[in-house]
Design an enzyme around this catalytic site. Structure first.
Site, PDB file in Angstrom:
ATOM      1  N   ARG A  53       0.820  -1.213   0.000  1.00 51.79           N
ATOM      2  CA  ARG A  53       0.000   0.000   0.000  1.00 51.79           C
ATOM      3  C   ARG A  53       0.855   1.264   0.000  1.00 51.79           C
ATOM      4  O   ARG A  53       0.601   2.202   0.734  1.00 51.79           O
ATOM      5  CB  ARG A  53      -0.923   0.002   1.216  1.00 51.79           C
ATOM      6  N   CYS A  54       1.842   1.277  -0.848  1.00 52.66           N
ATOM      7  CA  CYS A  54       2.799   2.376  -0.923  1.00 52.66           C
ATOM      8  C   CYS A  54       2.677   3.020  -2.301  1.00 52.66           C
ATOM      9  O   CYS A  54       2.312   2.354  -3.273  1.00 52.66           O
ATOM     10  CB  CYS A  54       4.211   1.806  -0.716  1.00 52.66           C
TER      11      CYS A  54
END
Length: 163
Positions: free
Chosen positions: A36-37
């Site tokens: 989730r970057c």
């Protein structure tokens, strides 16, 4: 730094092994990853590199880490599902580990001693930091997170460790 090959690691599936066994004693690009970057799309280039160089004895090794703003919160199963379904990842991955601080995994205690292109060693700065490791276990290059996996400098470092 050939001791790197003997460091214990655990696969994403929970199997204990060593760094050398997991990489097959082959040159590798080790990357701390997160699902989730903003840099997560680098998974596509990492998989492409793995596919392109696999026949020449190279592998990518993904190491999930949740130390940077909680960007890898999932379970091992969720991480594996995300990587496979979203990016078609086939390269090996370890269990989720810490890369910095007192709880840093021994692999990262060793890797962070290696300097980057500016000569700076030290803590991992963010998700998707990369190290090129020769089949002998020596770290030959370190790249900061925003350096793309398929950039000319990463490719040159990979080529330097291939037969």
């Amino acid at each position: 730094m050939s001791d790197l090959l003997d460091l214990p690691v655990t696969t994403l599936q929970g199997a204990p092994t060593t760094f050398g066994e997991l990489t097959g004693g082959r040159p590798a690009l080790v990357v701390n990853v997160a699902s989730r970057c903003g840099l997560t799309p680098q998974y596509a280039a990492l998989e492409a590199l793995h596919e392109e160089y696999r026949e020449r004895g190279f592998t990518v090794l993904g190491v999930p880490c949740n130390q940077f703003m909680g960007q890898e919160p999932g379970t091992a199963e969720e991480i594996e599902q995300f990587c496979s379904a979203t990016y078609g990842v086939t390269f090996p991955m370890t269990e989720k580990v810490e890369v910095n601080g007192e709880g840093a995994h021994p692999l990262f205690q060793a890797l962070t001693a290696a300097p980057d292109l500016d000569g700076e060693a030290g803590p991992v700065t963010w998700n998707f930091e990369k190290w090129v490791v020769a089949g002998t276990g020596s770290v030959v290059a370190r790249f900061r997170p925003r350096t793309l996996p398929d950039s000319p400098e990463v490719r040159a470092a990979i080529e330097s460790v291939l037969p």
